[in-house]
Design a protein around this motif. Structure first.
Motif, PDB file in Angstrom:
ATOM      1  N   ILE A   8       0.868  -1.180   0.000  1.00  0.00           N
ATOM      2  CA  ILE A   8       0.000   0.000   0.000  1.00  0.00           C
ATOM      3  C   ILE A   8       0.903   1.228   0.000  1.00  0.00           C
ATOM      4  N   GLY A   9       0.947   1.937  -1.116  1.00  0.00           N
ATOM      5  CA  GLY A   9       1.824   3.104  -1.255  1.00  0.00           C
ATOM      6  C   GLY A   9       3.036   2.755  -2.098  1.00  0.00           C
ATOM      7  N   GLY A  10       3.122   3.360  -3.285  1.00  0.00           N
ATOM      8  CA  GLY A  10       4.203   3.008  -4.211  1.00  0.00           C
ATOM      9  C   GLY A  10       5.323   4.031  -4.256  1.00  0.00           C
ATOM     10  N   GLY A  11       5.721   4.564  -3.096  1.00  0.00           N
ATOM     11  CA  GLY A  11       6.861   5.483  -3.038  1.00  0.00           C
ATOM     12  C   GLY A  11       8.164   4.703  -2.896  1.00  0.00           C
ATOM     13  N   SER A  12       9.151   5.323  -2.257  1.00  0.00           N
ATOM     14  CA  SER A  12      10.484   4.700  -2.165  1.00  0.00           C
ATOM     15  C   SER A  12      10.433   3.367  -1.428  1.00  0.00           C
ATOM     16  N   ALA A  13       9.749   3.328  -0.283  1.00  0.00           N
ATOM     17  CA  ALA A  13       9.695   2.086   0.495  1.00  0.00           C
ATOM     18  C   ALA A  13       8.861   1.044  -0.247  1.00  0.00           C
ATOM     19  N   GLY A  14       7.677   1.452  -0.691  1.00  0.00           N
ATOM     20  CA  GLY A  14       6.746   0.502  -1.303  1.00  0.00           C
ATOM     21  C   GLY A  14       7.253  -0.053  -2.619  1.00  0.00           C
ATOM     22  N   VAL A  31      -0.889  -0.779  -4.475  1.00  0.00           N
ATOM     23  CA  VAL A  31      -2.049   0.119  -4.477  1.00  0.00           C
ATOM     24  C   VAL A  31      -1.533   1.511  -4.172  1.00  0.00           C
ATOM     25  N   ASP A  32      -1.816   2.465  -5.029  1.00  0.00           N
ATOM     26  CA  ASP A  32      -1.401   3.845  -4.740  1.00  0.00           C
ATOM     27  C   ASP A  32      -2.510   4.811  -5.140  1.00  0.00           C
ATOM     28  N   GLY A  33      -2.856   5.689  -4.204  1.00  0.00           N
ATOM     29  CA  GLY A  33      -3.994   6.596  -4.424  1.00  0.00           C
ATOM     30  C   GLY A  33      -3.607   7.943  -5.016  1.00  0.00           C
ATOM     31  N   ALA A  34      -2.308   8.145  -5.337  1.00  0.00           N
ATOM     32  CA  ALA A  34      -1.891   9.462  -5.832  1.00  0.00           C
ATOM     33  C   ALA A  34      -2.355   9.677  -7.273  1.00  0.00           C
ATOM     34  N   LYS A  35      -2.554  10.977  -7.630  1.00  0.00           N
ATOM     35  CA  LYS A  35      -2.900  11.305  -9.024  1.00  0.00           C
ATOM     36  C   LYS A  35      -1.768  10.891  -9.941  1.00  0.00           C
ATOM     37  N   GLY A  39       5.897   8.869  -5.965  1.00  0.00           N
ATOM     38  CA  GLY A  39       6.216   9.019  -4.542  1.00  0.00           C
ATOM     39  C   GLY A  39       6.801  10.386  -4.232  1.00  0.00           C
ATOM     40  N   LEU A  40       6.932  10.639  -2.945  1.00  0.00           N
ATOM     41  CA  LEU A  40       7.351  11.962  -2.464  1.00  0.00           C
ATOM     42  C   LEU A  40       8.741  12.352  -2.960  1.00  0.00           C
ATOM     43  N   CYS A  41       9.688  11.439  -2.871  1.00  0.00           N
ATOM     44  CA  CYS A  41      11.079  11.783  -3.195  1.00  0.00           C
ATOM     45  C   CYS A  41      11.174  12.358  -4.611  1.00  0.00           C
ATOM     46  N   SER A  49      13.605  19.445  -4.841  1.00  0.00           N
ATOM     47  CA  SER A  49      14.292  20.402  -3.967  1.00  0.00           C
ATOM     48  C   SER A  49      15.775  20.473  -4.317  1.00  0.00           C
ATOM     49  N   LYS A  50      16.396  19.324  -4.583  1.00  0.00           N
ATOM     50  CA  LYS A  50      17.830  19.359  -4.880  1.00  0.00           C
ATOM     51  C   LYS A  50      18.103  19.946  -6.271  1.00  0.00           C
ATOM     52  N   THR A  51      17.170  19.777  -7.190  1.00  0.00           N
ATOM     53  CA  THR A  51      17.332  20.410  -8.507  1.00  0.00           C
ATOM     54  C   THR A  51      17.344  21.925  -8.339  1.00  0.00           C
ATOM     55  N   LEU A 112      -7.023   4.674  -3.275  1.00  0.00           N
ATOM     56  CA  LEU A 112      -6.697   4.625  -1.855  1.00  0.00           C
ATOM     57  C   LEU A 112      -7.095   3.251  -1.345  1.00  0.00           C
ATOM     58  N   ALA A 113      -6.420   2.813  -0.299  1.00  0.00           N
ATOM     59  CA  ALA A 113      -6.729   1.482   0.241  1.00  0.00           C
ATOM     60  C   ALA A 113      -7.150   1.605   1.702  1.00  0.00           C
ATOM     61  N   ARG A 114      -7.955   0.657   2.096  1.00  0.00           N
ATOM     62  CA  ARG A 114      -8.469   0.669   3.482  1.00  0.00           C
ATOM     63  C   ARG A 114      -8.597  -0.792   3.928  1.00  0.00           C
ATOM     64  N   GLY A 304       7.016   0.387   6.262  1.00  0.00           N
ATOM     65  CA  GLY A 304       8.330   0.925   5.912  1.00  0.00           C
ATOM     66  C   GLY A 304       8.213   2.369   5.455  1.00  0.00           C
ATOM     67  N   GLY A 305       9.295   3.129   5.614  1.00  0.00           N
ATOM     68  CA  GLY A 305       9.315   4.525   5.161  1.00  0.00           C
ATOM     69  C   GLY A 305       8.774   5.477   6.216  1.00  0.00           C
ATOM     70  N   ASP A 306       8.358   6.649   5.752  1.00  0.00           N
ATOM     71  CA  ASP A 306       7.972   7.731   6.666  1.00  0.00           C
ATOM     72  C   ASP A 306       6.779   7.367   7.549  1.00  0.00           C
ATOM     73  N   VAL A 307       5.977   6.394   7.133  1.00  0.00           N
ATOM     74  CA  VAL A 307       4.796   6.056   7.928  1.00  0.00           C
ATOM     75  C   VAL A 307       5.189   5.410   9.259  1.00  0.00           C
ATOM     76  N   PHE A 311      13.249   7.754  10.910  1.00  0.00           N
ATOM     77  CA  PHE A 311      13.857   8.893  10.212  1.00  0.00           C
ATOM     78  C   PHE A 311      13.225   9.012   8.840  1.00  0.00           C
ATOM     79  N   ASP A 312      12.903  10.228   8.429  1.00  0.00           N
ATOM     80  CA  ASP A 312      12.305  10.436   7.108  1.00  0.00           C
ATOM     81  C   ASP A 312      13.425  10.633   6.092  1.00  0.00           C
ATOM     82  N   ILE A 313      14.032   9.543   5.701  1.00  0.00           N
ATOM     83  CA  ILE A 313      15.206   9.588   4.820  1.00  0.00           C
ATOM     84  C   ILE A 313      15.023   8.499   3.766  1.00  0.00           C
ATOM     85  N   VAL A 314      15.270   8.858   2.512  1.00  0.00           N
ATOM     86  CA  VAL A 314      14.931   7.928   1.437  1.00  0.00           C
ATOM     87  C   VAL A 314      15.700   6.616   1.492  1.00  0.00           C
ATOM     88  N   HIS A 315      17.013   6.679   1.673  1.00  0.00           N
ATOM     89  CA  HIS A 315      17.733   5.396   1.604  1.00  0.00           C
ATOM     90  C   HIS A 315      17.287   4.455   2.724  1.00  0.00           C
TER      91      HIS A 315
HETATM   92  C1  LIG Z   1      10.794  18.908   0.514  1.00  0.00           C
HETATM   93  C2  LIG Z   1      11.383  17.580   0.920  1.00  0.00           C
HETATM   94  C3  LIG Z   1      12.703  17.293   0.626  1.00  0.00           C
HETATM   95  C4  LIG Z   1      13.256  16.073   0.974  1.00  0.00           C
HETATM   96  N1  LIG Z   1      14.574  15.830   0.678  1.00  0.00           N
HETATM   97  C5  LIG Z   1      15.126  14.657   1.031  1.00  0.00           C
HETATM   98  C6  LIG Z   1      16.488  14.372   0.694  1.00  0.00           C
HETATM   99  O1  LIG Z   1      17.182  15.195   0.091  1.00  0.00           O
HETATM  100  N2  LIG Z   1      17.009  13.184   1.040  1.00  0.00           N
HETATM  101  C7  LIG Z   1      16.280  12.242   1.734  1.00  0.00           C
HETATM  102  O2  LIG Z   1      16.794  11.173   2.048  1.00  0.00           O
HETATM  103  N3  LIG Z   1      14.973  12.485   2.056  1.00  0.00           N
HETATM  104  C8  LIG Z   1      14.389  13.652   1.713  1.00  0.00           C
HETATM  105  N4  LIG Z   1      13.071  13.881   2.004  1.00  0.00           N
HETATM  106  C9  LIG Z   1      12.299  12.813   2.671  1.00  0.00           C
HETATM  107  C10 LIG Z   1      11.922  11.709   1.660  1.00  0.00           C
HETATM  108  O3  LIG Z   1      11.332  12.290   0.534  1.00  0.00           O
HETATM  109  C11 LIG Z   1      11.000  10.694   2.297  1.00  0.00           C
HETATM  110  O4  LIG Z   1      11.644  10.148   3.448  1.00  0.00           O
HETATM  111  C12 LIG Z   1      10.648   9.532   1.368  1.00  0.00           C
HETATM  112  O5  LIG Z   1      10.275   9.976   0.096  1.00  0.00           O
HETATM  113  C13 LIG Z   1       9.515   8.712   1.972  1.00  0.00           C
HETATM  114  O6  LIG Z   1       9.209   7.603   1.149  1.00  0.00           O
HETATM  115  P1  LIG Z   1       7.963   6.682   1.503  1.00  0.00           P
HETATM  116  O7  LIG Z   1       8.035   5.511   0.593  1.00  0.00           O
HETATM  117  O8  LIG Z   1       7.899   6.433   2.960  1.00  0.00           O
HETATM  118  O9  LIG Z   1       6.666   7.565   1.181  1.00  0.00           O
HETATM  119  P2  LIG Z   1       6.151   8.273  -0.136  1.00  0.00           P
HETATM  120  O10 LIG Z   1       7.194   8.384  -1.161  1.00  0.00           O
HETATM  121  O11 LIG Z   1       5.470   9.506   0.346  1.00  0.00           O
HETATM  122  O12 LIG Z   1       5.072   7.247  -0.719  1.00  0.00           O
HETATM  123  C14 LIG Z   1       3.832   7.072  -0.119  1.00  0.00           C
HETATM  124  C15 LIG Z   1       2.839   6.691  -1.204  1.00  0.00           C
HETATM  125  O13 LIG Z   1       1.666   6.194  -0.557  1.00  0.00           O
HETATM  126  C16 LIG Z   1       0.528   6.627  -1.255  1.00  0.00           C
HETATM  127  N5  LIG Z   1      -0.604   6.550  -0.322  1.00  0.00           N
HETATM  128  C17 LIG Z   1      -0.801   7.263   0.811  1.00  0.00           C
HETATM  129  N6  LIG Z   1      -1.925   6.844   1.440  1.00  0.00           N
HETATM  130  C18 LIG Z   1      -2.449   5.838   0.704  1.00  0.00           C
HETATM  131  C19 LIG Z   1      -3.577   4.997   0.838  1.00  0.00           C
HETATM  132  N7  LIG Z   1      -4.415   5.072   1.867  1.00  0.00           N
HETATM  133  N8  LIG Z   1      -3.827   4.084  -0.138  1.00  0.00           N
HETATM  134  C20 LIG Z   1      -2.981   3.983  -1.208  1.00  0.00           C
HETATM  135  N9  LIG Z   1      -1.893   4.754  -1.384  1.00  0.00           N
HETATM  136  C21 LIG Z   1      -1.609   5.664  -0.430  1.00  0.00           C
HETATM  137  C22 LIG Z   1       0.898   8.026  -1.714  1.00  0.00           C
HETATM  138  O14 LIG Z   1       0.122   8.371  -2.849  1.00  0.00           O
HETATM  139  C23 LIG Z   1       2.384   7.881  -2.045  1.00  0.00           C
HETATM  140  O15 LIG Z   1       2.614   7.609  -3.406  1.00  0.00           O
HETATM  141  C24 LIG Z   1      12.471  15.098   1.652  1.00  0.00           C
HETATM  142  C25 LIG Z   1      11.129  15.382   1.961  1.00  0.00           C
HETATM  143  C26 LIG Z   1      10.593  16.600   1.597  1.00  0.00           C
HETATM  144  C27 LIG Z   1       9.151  16.879   1.941  1.00  0.00           C
END
Ligand SMILES: Cc1cc2nc3c(=O)[nH]c(=O)nc-3n(C[C@H](O)[C@H](O)[C@H](O)COP(=O)(O)OP(=O)(O)OC[C@H]3O[C@@H](n4cnc5c(N)ncnc54)[C@H](O)[C@@H]3O)c2cc1C
Length: 457
Positions: A8-14, A31-35, A39-41, A49-51, A112-114, A304-307, A311-315
């Motif tokens: 659930i969530g196709g960002g860096s962790a998912g 499953v990912d509910g984003a338009k 993912g956030l990164c 931000s780094k660009t 979105l998933a529930r 996994g990840g920010d949830v 630490f909110d860090i991509v690697h």
């Molecule tokens: C401005 C900014 C700059 C940053 N710069 C850095 C950096 O330089 N280096 C670094 O290491 N980290 C940085 N970070 C932090 C980093 O981006 C995050 O730690 C990382 O992207 C989190 O990945 P994630 O997989 O946890 O979540 P996300 O990438 O946010 O993925 C979550 C996904 O879940 C989906 N989702 C949410 N709810 C639901 C649901 N109910 N059902 C289905 N899908 C759902 C969302 O649509 C999204 O696609 C930065 C953050 C910000 C805000």
């Protein structure tokens, strides 16, 4: 539909968990509910931000041309062009990720998933997916603490700042964390009048006061109106924008600007997941509680990840996703070693740390040796006119094993990687001194504190 692994969530962790589970031969759905997928990164975090920050670093150097004996009569931000370049680059990254997600290796559900029960997830259209193992990787969202007047006052978030196609006349930045500091300096360098208001005694309060002070000094020298150790009394709209009234050093201060940027932090994205139906519990800070293998309180469900943090860090999000997938399918795996924590702040000068800090070790009553060296006494940084900051190395007193490093100064985010390998391989000060260090480089600055530590051993 039945799956081995549902993400659930196709960002860096998912995404990385899904990729790994697929490579292990599992049937995987994301499953990912984003338009927009990515993912956030890619879309609203690290990459945009780094660009932008790199572009303003180039701008800053161009504006310092005289220092280097160069004639660049005027250099300024062309925000329309910067915005277009950023969109193109981010668009390419996002397309690449979308192609990878839609490669046919995984079933993708754009919804979105529930949770309905511990093995079943409902989508917005009523379809239900079942899986043996599930990963929650829904990331985090902007949070707004209950500051007086904040809810009633229009504000920008980091998404808005990263999407600017013009130079705002003036901005008040609330917060002093990484995102606040990086984007405050970006705004200042493109030509906005920036006020940064931070509650604690220093910006970047998760770092050492010495490191924060270097960045504070650099910000003030550049002309950012920086206020630390404050208490906000009132945030309000004015005919021309916003006003923030706060206490600073016993005085009431008011600052006005066209725009307000809320950079006060992010909160885990758990709302709407109906975690109670799955038996997944939260910690007191609202993050999903996990053990060392990313298992939640429902053992077949991982996070996994920010949830879940911490630490909110991509690697780390990537590593957590991969760890969850390996553990879920019985592959050999080790918990993430937070003694190797690597952190970079992309301000100018940047700040980077790895491993254990002096504060960690002091709190644990672990003895350590420390040595540092300033950039204003080092050949390469002097010729670059990059004189802010220092490098610091921390080592164990008996063995000389490297425990951590802190760098504030030019290329800190790159230089800190000189310690990634040595720390992971448990190298000592003397091992690092055996390595060759080219002259004149920024990296050779480490030989000074390494030699000092070697003498102390
Ligand atoms: C401005 C900014 C700059 C940053 N710069 C850095 C950096 O330089 N280096 C670094 O290491 N980290 C940085 N970070 C932090 C980093 O981006 C995050 O730690 C990382 O992207 C989190 O990945 P994630 O997989 O946890 O979540 P996300 O990438 O946010 O993925 C979550 C996904 O879940 C989906 N989702 C949410 N709810 C639901 C649901 N109910 N059902 C289905 N899908 C759902 C969302 O649509 C999204 O696609 C930065 C953050 C910000 C805000």
């Amino acid at each position: 539909m039945n799956y081995d692994f549902l993400v659930i969530g196709g960002g860096s962790a998912g995404f990385n968990a899904a990729r790994l589970a697929h490579s292990l031969g599992q049937r995987v759905a994301i499953v990912d509910g984003a338009k927009r997928l990515g993912g956030l990164c890619i879309l609203h975090g690290c990459m945009p931000s780094k660009t932008l920050l790199y572009m303003t670093e180039v701008l800053h150097l161009a504006q310092k041309a005289k220092t280097f004996g160069l004639k660049i009569p005027s250099a300024s931000a062309d925000m329309k062009a910067m915005h277009a370049r950023k969109r193109r680059i981010i668009g390419e990254f996002a397309d690449y990720r979308t192609q990878a997600m839609e490669s046919g290796k995984y079933d993708i559900y754009r919804s979105l998933a529930r949770f309905i029960d511990p093995h079943t997830v409902a989508l917005a259209d009523g379809r239900q997916l079942q899986a043996k193992k599930i990963l929650i990787a829904t990331g985090a969202k902007i949070s707004s603490p209950p500051l007086p007047g904040l809810a009633e006052t229009p504000f920008w978030t980091s998404d808005d700042i990263l999407d600017l196609d013009h130079v705002p006349e003036s901005v008040i930045v609330l917060g002093g964390g990484i995102v606040a500091c990086e984007l405050a300096q970006f705004l200042h360098r493109i030509g906005s009048r920036v006020t940064l208001i931070q509650r604690s005694a220093n910006i970047l309060r998760d770092h050492s006061p010495a490191a924060s002070e270097v960045i504070q000094q650099a910000f003030r020298d550049e002309g950012i109106d920086l206020h630390t150790d404050t208490k906000i009394e009132k945030i309000s709209s004015t005919p021309n924008g916003v006003a923030v009234r706060f206490l600073s050093k016993g005085k009431v201060v008011t600052r006005r600007a066209r725009h307000l940027f809320n950079a006060l932090g992010r909160a885990p994205n758990t709302q709407g997941l109906a975690l109670e139906n799955a038996g997944v519990k939260l910690d007191v800070d609202g993050r999903i509680r996990t053990n060392r293998f990313q298992q939640t309180t429902a053992r077949h469900i991982y996070a996994g990840g920010d949830v879940c943090g911490p630490f909110d860090i991509v690697h780390l999000a990537v590593a957590q996703g991969e760890l969850a997938a390996r553990h879920a399918f019985g592959k050999p795996c080790k918990p993430i070693d937070h003694k190797l924590l690597l952190n970079v702040v992309f301000t100018d000068p940047p700040l980077a740390t790895i491993g254990q800090t002096e504060a960690d070790l002091t709190a644990q009553k672990t003895p350590f040796l420390v040595a540092s060296y300033p950039f204003n006494d080092h050949g390469k940084s002097i010729l670059m006119d990059a004189n802010y900051g220092y490098v610091k190395i921390i080592a164990a007193p008996k063995t000389g094993r490297i425990l951590g490093a802190e760098i504030v100064g030019p290329q800190a985010g790159e230089l800190i990687h000189c310690f990634s390998g040595p720390l992971a391989m448990k190298a000592t000060v003397r091992d690092m001194l055996k390595a060759p260090w080219y002259h004149p480089t920024l990296a050779e600055i480490f030989t000074y504190p390494l030699e000092e530590l070697s003498d102390q051993l």
